[in-house]
Design an enzyme around this catalytic site. Structure first.
Site, PDB file in Angstrom:
ATOM      1  N   ASP A  63       0.842  -1.195   0.000  1.00 40.80           N
ATOM      2  CA  ASP A  63       0.000   0.000   0.000  1.00 40.80           C
ATOM      3  C   ASP A  63       0.877   1.246   0.000  1.00 40.80           C
ATOM      4  O   ASP A  63       2.027   1.219   0.459  1.00 40.80           O
ATOM      5  CB  ASP A  63      -0.873   0.035   1.270  1.00 40.80           C
ATOM      6  CG  ASP A  63      -2.035  -0.962   1.218  1.00 40.80           C
ATOM      7  OD1 ASP A  63      -2.258  -1.587   0.172  1.00 40.80           O
ATOM      8  OD2 ASP A  63      -2.716  -1.100   2.253  1.00 40.80           O
ATOM      9  N   ARG A  82      -1.619  -0.734  -8.392  1.00 38.23           N
ATOM     10  CA  ARG A  82      -2.964  -0.274  -8.040  1.00 38.23           C
ATOM     11  C   ARG A  82      -2.978   1.243  -8.254  1.00 38.23           C
ATOM     12  O   ARG A  82      -2.104   1.951  -7.748  1.00 38.23           O
ATOM     13  CB  ARG A  82      -3.257  -0.580  -6.573  1.00 38.23           C
ATOM     14  CG  ARG A  82      -4.593  -0.016  -6.090  1.00 38.23           C
ATOM     15  CD  ARG A  82      -4.746  -0.113  -4.582  1.00 38.23           C
ATOM     16  NE  ARG A  82      -4.708  -1.470  -4.101  1.00 38.23           N
ATOM     17  CZ  ARG A  82      -4.320  -1.806  -2.860  1.00 38.23           C
ATOM     18  NH1 ARG A  82      -3.944  -0.882  -1.995  1.00 38.23           N
ATOM     19  NH2 ARG A  82      -4.307  -3.070  -2.483  1.00 38.23           N
ATOM     20  N   GLY A 118      -5.774   8.461  -3.892  1.00 44.20           N
ATOM     21  CA  GLY A 118      -4.903   8.859  -2.774  1.00 44.20           C
ATOM     22  C   GLY A 118      -5.747   9.407  -1.646  1.00 44.20           C
ATOM     23  O   GLY A 118      -6.554  10.311  -1.834  1.00 44.20           O
TER      24      GLY A 118
HETATM   25  P1  FDA Z   1     -14.553   9.280  -4.486  1.00 49.39           P
HETATM   26  O1  FDA Z   1     -14.001   9.591  -3.144  1.00 49.39           O
HETATM   27  O2  FDA Z   1     -14.869  10.411  -5.400  1.00 49.39           O
HETATM   28  O3  FDA Z   1     -15.810   8.378  -4.262  1.00 49.39           O
HETATM   29  C1  FDA Z   1     -16.625   7.929  -5.345  1.00 49.39           C
HETATM   30  C2  FDA Z   1     -17.947   7.469  -4.778  1.00 49.39           C
HETATM   31  O4  FDA Z   1     -17.768   6.424  -3.825  1.00 49.39           O
HETATM   32  C3  FDA Z   1     -18.723   8.562  -4.066  1.00 49.39           C
HETATM   33  O5  FDA Z   1     -20.084   8.417  -4.395  1.00 49.39           O
HETATM   34  C4  FDA Z   1     -18.505   8.290  -2.614  1.00 49.39           C
HETATM   35  O6  FDA Z   1     -19.574   8.705  -1.825  1.00 49.39           O
HETATM   36  C5  FDA Z   1     -18.349   6.787  -2.585  1.00 49.39           C
HETATM   37  N1  FDA Z   1     -17.447   6.490  -1.481  1.00 49.39           N
HETATM   38  C6  FDA Z   1     -16.118   6.661  -1.466  1.00 49.39           C
HETATM   39  N2  FDA Z   1     -15.624   6.305  -0.259  1.00 49.39           N
HETATM   40  C7  FDA Z   1     -16.702   5.911   0.483  1.00 49.39           C
HETATM   41  C8  FDA Z   1     -16.881   5.418   1.811  1.00 49.39           C
HETATM   42  N3  FDA Z   1     -15.848   5.320   2.647  1.00 49.39           N
HETATM   43  N4  FDA Z   1     -18.138   5.072   2.233  1.00 49.39           N
HETATM   44  C9  FDA Z   1     -19.189   5.190   1.399  1.00 49.39           C
HETATM   45  N5  FDA Z   1     -19.093   5.667   0.137  1.00 49.39           N
HETATM   46  C10 FDA Z   1     -17.876   6.016  -0.315  1.00 49.39           C
HETATM   47  N6  FDA Z   1      -5.396   5.277  -0.878  1.00 49.39           N
HETATM   48  C11 FDA Z   1      -4.072   5.470  -0.636  1.00 49.39           C
HETATM   49  O7  FDA Z   1      -3.650   6.608  -0.433  1.00 49.39           O
HETATM   50  N7  FDA Z   1      -3.208   4.411  -0.590  1.00 49.39           N
HETATM   51  C12 FDA Z   1      -3.615   3.136  -0.837  1.00 49.39           C
HETATM   52  O8  FDA Z   1      -2.797   2.216  -0.797  1.00 49.39           O
HETATM   53  C13 FDA Z   1      -4.993   2.923  -1.110  1.00 49.39           C
HETATM   54  N8  FDA Z   1      -5.477   1.672  -1.333  1.00 49.39           N
HETATM   55  C14 FDA Z   1      -6.779   1.509  -1.740  1.00 49.39           C
HETATM   56  C15 FDA Z   1      -7.250   0.249  -2.100  1.00 49.39           C
HETATM   57  C16 FDA Z   1      -8.533   0.103  -2.582  1.00 49.39           C
HETATM   58  C17 FDA Z   1      -8.998  -1.257  -3.003  1.00 49.39           C
HETATM   59  C18 FDA Z   1      -9.380   1.236  -2.719  1.00 49.39           C
HETATM   60  C19 FDA Z   1     -10.741   1.118  -3.313  1.00 49.39           C
HETATM   61  C20 FDA Z   1      -8.936   2.469  -2.321  1.00 49.39           C
HETATM   62  C21 FDA Z   1      -7.658   2.632  -1.820  1.00 49.39           C
HETATM   63  N9  FDA Z   1      -7.204   3.860  -1.395  1.00 49.39           N
HETATM   64  C22 FDA Z   1      -5.859   4.028  -1.119  1.00 49.39           C
HETATM   65  C23 FDA Z   1      -8.165   4.970  -1.171  1.00 49.39           C
HETATM   66  C24 FDA Z   1      -8.332   5.830  -2.401  1.00 49.39           C
HETATM   67  O9  FDA Z   1      -7.146   6.559  -2.609  1.00 49.39           O
HETATM   68  C25 FDA Z   1      -9.514   6.817  -2.243  1.00 49.39           C
HETATM   69  O10 FDA Z   1      -9.300   7.657  -1.164  1.00 49.39           O
HETATM   70  C26 FDA Z   1     -10.857   6.165  -2.025  1.00 49.39           C
HETATM   71  O11 FDA Z   1     -10.999   5.022  -2.810  1.00 49.39           O
HETATM   72  C27 FDA Z   1     -11.980   7.148  -2.413  1.00 49.39           C
HETATM   73  O12 FDA Z   1     -11.810   7.586  -3.737  1.00 49.39           O
HETATM   74  P2  FDA Z   1     -12.739   7.103  -4.961  1.00 49.39           P
HETATM   75  O13 FDA Z   1     -11.832   6.915  -6.135  1.00 49.39           O
HETATM   76  O14 FDA Z   1     -13.545   5.945  -4.586  1.00 49.39           O
HETATM   77  O15 FDA Z   1     -13.584   8.378  -5.336  1.00 49.39           O
END
Ligand code: FDA
Length: 308
Positions: free
Chosen positions: A126, A177, A181
């Site tokens: 990660d 991945r 962020g």
């Molecule tokens: P965004 O935040 O715009 O969310 C898109 C949609 O999903 C929105 O409708 C939102 O409401 C919904 N949503 C998002 N998070 C939610 C929650 N907690 N509860 C309910 N709804 C939610 N980051 C990092 O810095 N280092 C890492 O190693 C990782 N590893 C990682 C693994 C995996 C499998 C995932 C999915 C994510 C990560 N992340 C991460 C976190 C990533 O960087 C990011 O902060 C989150 O995924 C939220 O961003 P989205 O791309 O989902 O978009």
């Protein structure tokens, strides 16, 4: 979905909420406290045609014995995945394995876990906050140079440096991945505009697949997923060349839909005793969930009160 002011206030208040309440909220995001809990959840997902990566909650340890304990628990989880006939796929944070105080020992812990998953499994390292980016990428490169093909890491589209990092890793045809962020970073080094983050995401993805790397698209952003699929199509990436990754408890219907459409989908399954901090982070990311849970708790209390 935009959170109401009330939901955002509830999310903030959750920071001070009693642990049992946070545990109720956390249940959505966490597979449980033990390896057995995590395996049960991974099995359930497998029944839906969805893969899993196991993550042990916790980070930033400062004592060698804590890093050793993490290594032991990861080895236990890897063995349990094998015994259950599940893919040996884990995600880990370098700071949980001692990177903050002994880089060499941390690298040795990770190499041991990489060995344990074997050539058919994967360890994803990660990515944490920006001060850890260089050491994490160096660690990834070292492991690959040592012949470990089954290791992946993460790039964060939020960081301005990321496109350059992906280009610099191209010679490895890496397994990366790509996520937005999660750590707040200053505007000097990070994009703050959501569209700029999405553009950086897609450019990084494009550079990765053009280099023949494996893409793990970690996002719940449905619009971004559509645009990412266009990039994958343009480069004729086969379905075996990428996967979608989502967090446990976040948009499960999206995960099911992607799987039904024939894409490989993996859920990030956190488990362990560090659930309190993890749940609070997820809640602050998505305050409407806190509001929803608070309303459910209130309804339950009211129902019980009226029933006497
Ligand atoms: P965004 O935040 O715009 O969310 C898109 C949609 O999903 C929105 O409708 C939102 O409401 C919904 N949503 C998002 N998070 C939610 C929650 N907690 N509860 C309910 N709804 C939610 N980051 C990092 O810095 N280092 C890492 O190693 C990782 N590893 C990682 C693994 C995996 C499998 C995932 C999915 C994510 C990560 N992340 C991460 C976190 C990533 O960087 C990011 O902060 C989150 O995924 C939220 O961003 P989205 O791309 O989902 O978009």
């Amino acid at each position: 979905m935009r959170a109401s002011l009330a939901d955002r206030i509830v999310a903030r208040l959750a920071t001070h909420a009693p642990r049992p309440i946070v545990r109720t909220i956390a249940a959505r995001y966490i597979a449980g406290e033990t390896v057995t809990d995590a395996i049960r959840e991974a099995r359930r997902l497998k029944g839906e045609g969805i893969l899993a990566t196991l993550d042990i909650l916790g980070e930033s340890v400062h004592r060698p014995e804590d890093a050793e304990a993490f290594e032991r628990l990861y080895l236990e989880a890897v063995a349990a995945l094998g015994e259950a006939g599940l893919e040996r796929h884990v995600s880990l944070k370098p700071t949980a394995l001692g990177s903050l105080f002994d880089r060499e020992r941390c690298a040795a812990h990770i190499a041991t876990i990489v060995d344990a998953v074997g050539p058919d499994g994967t360890v994803t390292i990660d990515m944490e906050w920006s001060a850890t980016t260089d050491p994490t990428l160096a660690l990834f490169r070292e492991l690959r140079a040592a012949g470990h093909a089954n290791v992946a890491t993460v790039v964060q589209a939020r960081l301005r440096r990321t496109l350059g990092d992906v280009a610099a890793l191209a010679d490895l045809r890496p397994n990366l991945r790509v996520c937005k962020g999660i750590y707040p970073e200053p505007a000097t080094i990070a994009h703050v505009d959501p569209d700029a983050i999405r553009t950086s995401y897609l450019q990084s993805l494009e550079t990765l697949v053009a280099a023949g790397g494996y893409a793990a698209l970690a996002t719940h952003d449905a619009g971004l997923i559509q645009r990412a699929l266009t990039v994958l199509e343009r480069h004729a990436v086969p379905r075996s060349g990428y996967e979608f990754q989502l967090l446990l408890g976040v948009k499960p219907e999206l995960a099911r839909q992607l799987a039904a459409d024939g894409h490989r989908v993996r859920i990030y399954l956190p488990f362990g005793e560090g659930s309190h901090a993890y749940a609070l982070r997820r809640l602050n990311e998505s305050p409407h969930v806190a509001g929803y849970v608070a309303r459910e708790v209130a309804r339950t209390i009211l129902r019980r009160t009226w029933r006497g």
